[in-house]
Design an enzyme around this catalytic site. Structure first.
Site, PDB file in Angstrom:
ATOM      1  N   LYS A  90       0.815  -1.226   0.000  1.00  0.00           N
ATOM      2  CA  LYS A  90       0.000   0.000   0.000  1.00  0.00           C
ATOM      3  C   LYS A  90       0.847   1.273   0.000  1.00  0.00           C
ATOM      4  CE  LYS A  90      -4.428  -1.497   1.865  1.00  0.00           C
ATOM      5  NZ  LYS A  90      -4.217  -2.958   2.113  1.00  0.00           N
ATOM      6  N   GLU A 112      -9.818   7.673   3.911  1.00  0.00           N
ATOM      7  CA  GLU A 112     -10.722   6.851   4.717  1.00  0.00           C
ATOM      8  C   GLU A 112     -10.082   5.484   4.852  1.00  0.00           C
ATOM      9  OE1 GLU A 112     -11.808   6.998   1.302  1.00  0.00           O
ATOM     10  OE2 GLU A 112     -11.396   4.866   1.059  1.00  0.00           O
ATOM     11  N   SER A 378       1.565  -9.890  -1.183  1.00  0.00           N
ATOM     12  CA  SER A 378       1.190  -8.486  -0.968  1.00  0.00           C
ATOM     13  C   SER A 378       1.520  -7.947   0.417  1.00  0.00           C
ATOM     14  CB  SER A 378      -0.297  -8.284  -1.269  1.00  0.00           C
ATOM     15  OG  SER A 378      -1.092  -9.139  -0.474  1.00  0.00           O
TER      16      SER A 378
HETATM   17  C1  LIG Z   1      -5.073  -3.928   1.529  1.00  0.00           C
HETATM   18  C2  LIG Z   1      -4.441  -5.214   1.209  1.00  0.00           C
HETATM   19  C3  LIG Z   1      -4.877  -6.009   0.123  1.00  0.00           C
HETATM   20  C4  LIG Z   1      -6.060  -5.661  -0.713  1.00  0.00           C
HETATM   21  O1  LIG Z   1      -5.997  -4.455  -1.391  1.00  0.00           O
HETATM   22  P1  LIG Z   1      -5.759  -4.374  -2.962  1.00  0.00           P
HETATM   23  O2  LIG Z   1      -6.029  -2.967  -3.301  1.00  0.00           O
HETATM   24  O3  LIG Z   1      -6.693  -5.339  -3.614  1.00  0.00           O
HETATM   25  O4  LIG Z   1      -4.342  -4.774  -3.206  1.00  0.00           O
HETATM   26  C5  LIG Z   1      -4.180  -7.178  -0.160  1.00  0.00           C
HETATM   27  N1  LIG Z   1      -3.139  -7.578   0.593  1.00  0.00           N
HETATM   28  C6  LIG Z   1      -2.706  -6.853   1.645  1.00  0.00           C
HETATM   29  C7  LIG Z   1      -1.541  -7.357   2.429  1.00  0.00           C
HETATM   30  C8  LIG Z   1      -3.343  -5.658   1.991  1.00  0.00           C
HETATM   31  O5  LIG Z   1      -2.899  -4.958   3.049  1.00  0.00           O
END
Ligand SMILES: *Cc1c(COP(=O)(O)O)cnc(C)c1O
Length: 394
Positions: A90, A112, A378
């Protein structure tokens, strides 16, 4: 040429656009007119790249997961976004948007947040830049996500409770939009995924595109080719997925797999599998697929992972689904949790539960032994430890 990128009005096929109240028009219009020229300015690019390197810790490794590959008899690489500062992808976007805000002469940031992850990523970059930060959050979410509220406060942000409606994410979004309408001149609104009115989905995708930019040269070093056979990412709003696919979207030799949260099962009534269940509608100013009742009321989504618990999906992904360019797989809570435990034991990496969904696809899809499969990892699982503890009675 056929493209899966946004056109200049922010449409991906039939999805996207900007469906906003008249009063918000000046704000999004200023951004729309300037975002591309700012992003293409060499000085902006240099500052963005420098911060990604020195502050975020990029490039993140592309790691060949040997034991996982052996288990599933295919070549699996992990793109380690969990190693970014703050523990997930993020921050790539919030770094980009805080620099954008500065270029536009804004000295006040609003955002938000639902689970708090985007709020923390925003508060982080506001501290970095010494800019005022106000994060709207539903009163119920504030109570549920105490550690992230504490993080935001430590980082100097003001957390304002949204007290109306269900007191969750959509109410916080309404409050943030109201604030932006009232403060059009000095305030930038940082949206946390590839959602919202044009130009947000395209702008956020371009900031996250650093993920696939790195995959290209890293895979070339390791496999002698830039192109994997498959790219895999979990999809909430879709920003980590958009970044993973970005430079491969129009290269149809590379397969795209999007993993959604089925919650307790796609047909259980407690799910967040947007492509499987969604119908065309408008959410957060964008035409996309979203979960709704017969008369168009948005349905409450459910997933064990807070980051995938979103009733819509970014317009890029709605188009990938509709055109068949992307293959969409839904994974239940149970499958995701088991996959998260499996990856922890096999690779010594505890994934965020969002990412654990992506690791569960191997029971749904067979790959060939020489297929190269890149999974975007992610985020790290530290934030989810209590959920893992409760689930597995650790
Ligand atoms: C917020 C988050 C997501 C989902 O958000 P996307 O905008 O779909 O990427 C996925 N994995 C993690 C670790 C997150 O913090």
């Amino acid at each position: 040429m056929k493209t899966y990128q946004a056109d200049d009005r922010g449409y991906y096929g039939e999805f996207g656009g900007a469906f906003i109240p008249e009063m918000l028009y000046p704000n999004t219009e200023e951004l729309r007119q300037n975002y591309l020229s700012i992003m293409e300015d060499p000085a902006f690019k240099a500052e963005f790249d420098q911060l990604l390197k020195d502050y975020v810790g990029r490039p993140t490794p592309l790691y060949f997961a040997e034991r996982l590959s052996e288990k599933y008899q295919t070549k699996i690489y992990l793109k380690r976004e969990d190693l970014c500062h703050t523990g997930a992808h993020k921050v790539n976007n919030t770094i980009g948007q805080i620099l954008m805000a500065k270029k536009l002469g804004k000295n006040r940031i609003i955002a938000e947040t639902g689970a708090g992850q985007h709020g923390v990523a925003t508060a982080t970059v506001c501290a970095l830049m010494g800019i005022q930060c106000i994060v709207y959050m539903g009163e119920i979410d504030i109570a549920r996500q105490a550690p992230n509220v504490a993080r935001m406060k430590m980082l100097g942000a003001e957390v304002r409770p949204a007290l109306s409606g269900s007191r969750t994410l959509k109410d916080a979004t309404n409050e943030a939009i109201r604030d932006w309408i009232n403060n059009p001149v000095d305030t930038h609104y940082i949206i946390g995924s590839v959602v919202g009115p044009h130009p947000y989905p395209d702008m956020v995708a371009r900031f996250q595109a650093v993920i696939s930019e790195e995959i290209k040269w890293q895979l070339k070093e390791k496999e002698g080719t830039e192109n994997p056979d498959y790219l895999v990412a979990c999809v909430g709003g879709g920003s980590n997925a958009a970044g993973t696919y970005y430079h491969y979207l129009d290269n149809e030799a590379v397969g795209i797999i999007a993993v959604e949260a089925a919650g307790k099962g796609v047909d259980s009534g407690e799910s967040a599998a947007t492509s499987a269940l969604g119908k065309v509608g408008i959410i957060h100013g964008s035409k996309t697929l979203l979960m709704q009742t017969g008369d168009g009321q948005i349905t409450e989504p459910y997933s064990i992972s807070a980051g995938l618990d979103y009733p819509g999906v970014g317009p890029m992904h709605a188009n990938l689904y509709k055109t068949g360019r992307g293959e969409f797989i839904s994974i239940t809570d149970e499958e995701a949790m088991e996959a998260g435990l499996m990856v922890s034991k096999l690779e010594g990496i505890i994934p965020a539960i969002e990412t654990s969904h992506a690791f569960a696809i191997f029971d749904h899809k067979k790959f060939k032994p020489d297929d190269v499969v890149v999974i975007n990892l992610s985020g790290r699982g530290d934030k989810d430890l209590q959920t893992y503890i409760d689930y597995f009675k650790l």
